[in-house]
Write a protein that holds these residues in place. Structure first.
Motif, PDB file in Angstrom:
ATOM      1  N   VAL A  25     -13.176 -16.539   3.596  1.00 12.98           N
ATOM      2  CA  VAL A  25     -12.546 -15.776   4.675  1.00 12.98           C
ATOM      3  C   VAL A  25     -12.476 -14.274   4.365  1.00 12.98           C
ATOM      4  O   VAL A  25     -12.685 -13.449   5.255  1.00 12.98           O
ATOM      5  N   THR A  26     -12.216 -13.900   3.121  1.00  9.28           N
ATOM      6  CA  THR A  26     -12.000 -12.495   2.771  1.00  9.28           C
ATOM      7  C   THR A  26     -13.189 -11.596   3.092  1.00  9.28           C
ATOM      8  O   THR A  26     -12.994 -10.552   3.736  1.00  9.28           O
ATOM      9  N   PRO A  27     -14.429 -11.927   2.702  1.00  2.39           N
ATOM     10  CA  PRO A  27     -15.535 -11.027   3.057  1.00  2.39           C
ATOM     11  C   PRO A  27     -15.766 -10.934   4.555  1.00  2.39           C
ATOM     12  O   PRO A  27     -16.111  -9.866   5.073  1.00  2.39           O
ATOM     13  N   LEU A  28     -15.553 -12.035   5.266  1.00  6.17           N
ATOM     14  CA  LEU A  28     -15.757 -11.992   6.712  1.00  6.17           C
ATOM     15  C   LEU A  28     -14.690 -11.156   7.409  1.00  6.17           C
ATOM     16  O   LEU A  28     -14.990 -10.418   8.352  1.00  6.17           O
ATOM     17  N   LEU A  29     -13.448 -11.247   6.958  1.00  4.72           N
ATOM     18  CA  LEU A  29     -12.395 -10.404   7.547  1.00  4.72           C
ATOM     19  C   LEU A  29     -12.606  -8.930   7.205  1.00  4.72           C
ATOM     20  O   LEU A  29     -12.384  -8.058   8.049  1.00  4.72           O
ATOM     21  N   ALA A  30     -13.049  -8.657   5.981  1.00  2.55           N
ATOM     22  CA  ALA A  30     -13.351  -7.270   5.608  1.00  2.55           C
ATOM     23  C   ALA A  30     -14.486  -6.720   6.459  1.00  2.55           C
ATOM     24  O   ALA A  30     -14.429  -5.567   6.916  1.00  2.55           O
ATOM     25  N   LEU A  31     -15.495  -7.528   6.710  1.00  2.00           N
ATOM     26  CA  LEU A  31     -16.604  -7.094   7.552  1.00  2.00           C
ATOM     27  C   LEU A  31     -16.156  -6.904   8.998  1.00  2.00           C
ATOM     28  O   LEU A  31     -16.604  -5.966   9.666  1.00  2.00           O
ATOM     29  N   LEU A  32     -15.254  -7.760   9.473  1.00  2.00           N
ATOM     30  CA  LEU A  32     -14.728  -7.603  10.823  1.00  2.00           C
ATOM     31  C   LEU A  32     -13.945  -6.299  10.959  1.00  2.00           C
ATOM     32  O   LEU A  32     -14.118  -5.558  11.935  1.00  2.00           O
ATOM     33  N   LEU A  33     -13.105  -5.987   9.982  1.00  2.00           N
ATOM     34  CA  LEU A  33     -12.353  -4.726  10.023  1.00  2.00           C
ATOM     35  C   LEU A  33     -13.291  -3.526   9.945  1.00  2.00           C
ATOM     36  O   LEU A  33     -13.114  -2.533  10.669  1.00  2.00           O
ATOM     37  N   TYR A  34     -14.295  -3.595   9.076  1.00  2.00           N
ATOM     38  CA  TYR A  34     -15.269  -2.511   8.971  1.00  2.00           C
ATOM     39  C   TYR A  34     -16.036  -2.340  10.285  1.00  2.00           C
ATOM     40  O   TYR A  34     -16.282  -1.210  10.722  1.00  2.00           O
ATOM     41  N   THR A  35     -16.371  -3.449  10.916  1.00  2.00           N
ATOM     42  CA  THR A  35     -17.102  -3.388  12.186  1.00  2.00           C
ATOM     43  C   THR A  35     -16.277  -2.703  13.252  1.00  2.00           C
ATOM     44  O   THR A  35     -16.785  -1.843  13.981  1.00  2.00           O
ATOM     45  N   HIS A  47     -24.529  10.788  19.787  1.00  2.00           N
ATOM     46  CA  HIS A  47     -25.676   9.924  19.476  1.00  2.00           C
ATOM     47  C   HIS A  47     -25.169   8.780  18.607  1.00  2.00           C
ATOM     48  O   HIS A  47     -24.893   8.964  17.431  1.00  2.00           O
ATOM     49  N   ARG A  48     -25.079   7.617  19.190  1.00  2.00           N
ATOM     50  CA  ARG A  48     -24.419   6.498  18.510  1.00  2.00           C
ATOM     51  C   ARG A  48     -25.234   5.917  17.367  1.00  2.00           C
ATOM     52  O   ARG A  48     -24.692   5.359  16.448  1.00  2.00           O
ATOM     53  N   GLY A  49     -26.531   5.993  17.415  1.00  2.00           N
ATOM     54  CA  GLY A  49     -27.348   5.496  16.305  1.00  2.00           C
ATOM     55  C   GLY A  49     -27.448   3.992  16.273  1.00  2.00           C
ATOM     56  O   GLY A  49     -27.282   3.310  17.282  1.00  2.00           O
ATOM     57  N   ASP A  50     -27.701   3.476  15.103  1.00  2.00           N
ATOM     58  CA  ASP A  50     -27.934   2.047  14.920  1.00  2.00           C
ATOM     59  C   ASP A  50     -26.773   1.381  14.189  1.00  2.00           C
ATOM     60  O   ASP A  50     -26.964   0.657  13.221  1.00  2.00           O
ATOM     61  N   THR A  51     -25.569   1.591  14.659  1.00  2.00           N
ATOM     62  CA  THR A  51     -24.406   0.999  14.020  1.00  2.00           C
ATOM     63  C   THR A  51     -24.463  -0.521  14.071  1.00  2.00           C
ATOM     64  O   THR A  51     -24.220  -1.198  13.075  1.00  2.00           O
ATOM     65  N   GLY A  52     -24.818  -1.063  15.223  1.00  2.00           N
ATOM     66  CA  GLY A  52     -24.867  -2.518  15.383  1.00  2.00           C
ATOM     67  C   GLY A  52     -25.922  -3.164  14.506  1.00  2.00           C
ATOM     68  O   GLY A  52     -25.701  -4.237  13.942  1.00  2.00           O
ATOM     69  N   LEU A  53     -27.068  -2.502  14.359  1.00  2.00           N
ATOM     70  CA  LEU A  53     -28.121  -3.050  13.512  1.00  2.00           C
ATOM     71  C   LEU A  53     -27.694  -3.068  12.049  1.00  2.00           C
ATOM     72  O   LEU A  53     -27.922  -4.049  11.335  1.00  2.00           O
ATOM     73  N   GLY A  54     -27.054  -2.017  11.597  1.00  2.00           N
ATOM     74  CA  GLY A  54     -26.573  -1.971  10.220  1.00  2.00           C
ATOM     75  C   GLY A  54     -25.522  -3.034   9.942  1.00  2.00           C
ATOM     76  O   GLY A  54     -25.528  -3.682   8.889  1.00  2.00           O
TER      77      GLY A  54
END
Length: 132
Positions: A25-35, A47-54
């Motif tokens: 759960v911890t890495p997924l929650l950290a990734l959710l917060l970062y997202t 210019h929003r860039g490729d945030t979603g791709l990254g």
């Protein structure tokens, strides 16, 4: 000290299941917060860039590392005959493989079959839970 046969069915370390769930759960929650922070920051830019791709690539790398790690741990726990740890690893591997089942069911047009209704419904419930 001789272990009694009644104690052989569960782990010698009661916190091992909690640690496995936290490691999932911890890495997924950290990734959710970062997202959420990255999307909020990108929305303020012209210019929003490729945030979603990254973020998708980062999610893929995290999921691949967790798949390999939990698969190796599941094999080790199966060899050591620690069944509760193995069952926990198997459930976590099932959750990690659920998006692949969802994509496969939709890709091959089998979303109406009985074997695909469960992965699609569960993956949809997870997406709704996190408001994604």
């Amino acid at each position: 000290m001789i272990d009694s046969p009644r104690r052989a069915w569960y782990s010698r370390y009661p916190w091992s299941i909690v640690i496995r769930i936290a490691a999932f759960v911890t890495p997924l929650l950290a990734l959710l917060l970062y997202t959420r922070m990255a999307v909020a920051y990108a929305s303020t830019q012209q210019h929003r860039g490729d945030t979603g791709l990254g973020i998708a690539l980062l999610l893929g790398a995290v999921a691949l590392l967790m798949l390999v790690g939990f698969l190796v741990d599941a094999v080790l726990q199966l060899v050591r005959r620690q069944h509760w740890n193995w069952i926990t690893d198997a459930l976590i591997l099932g959750l990690l493989l659920m998006p692949f089942g969802w994509v496969a069911c939709n890709w091959f047009g089998m979303h109406e079959s009985l074997s695909c209704r469960l992965p699609i419904a569960l993956f949809g419930a997870v997406l709704e839970l996190f408001s994604l």
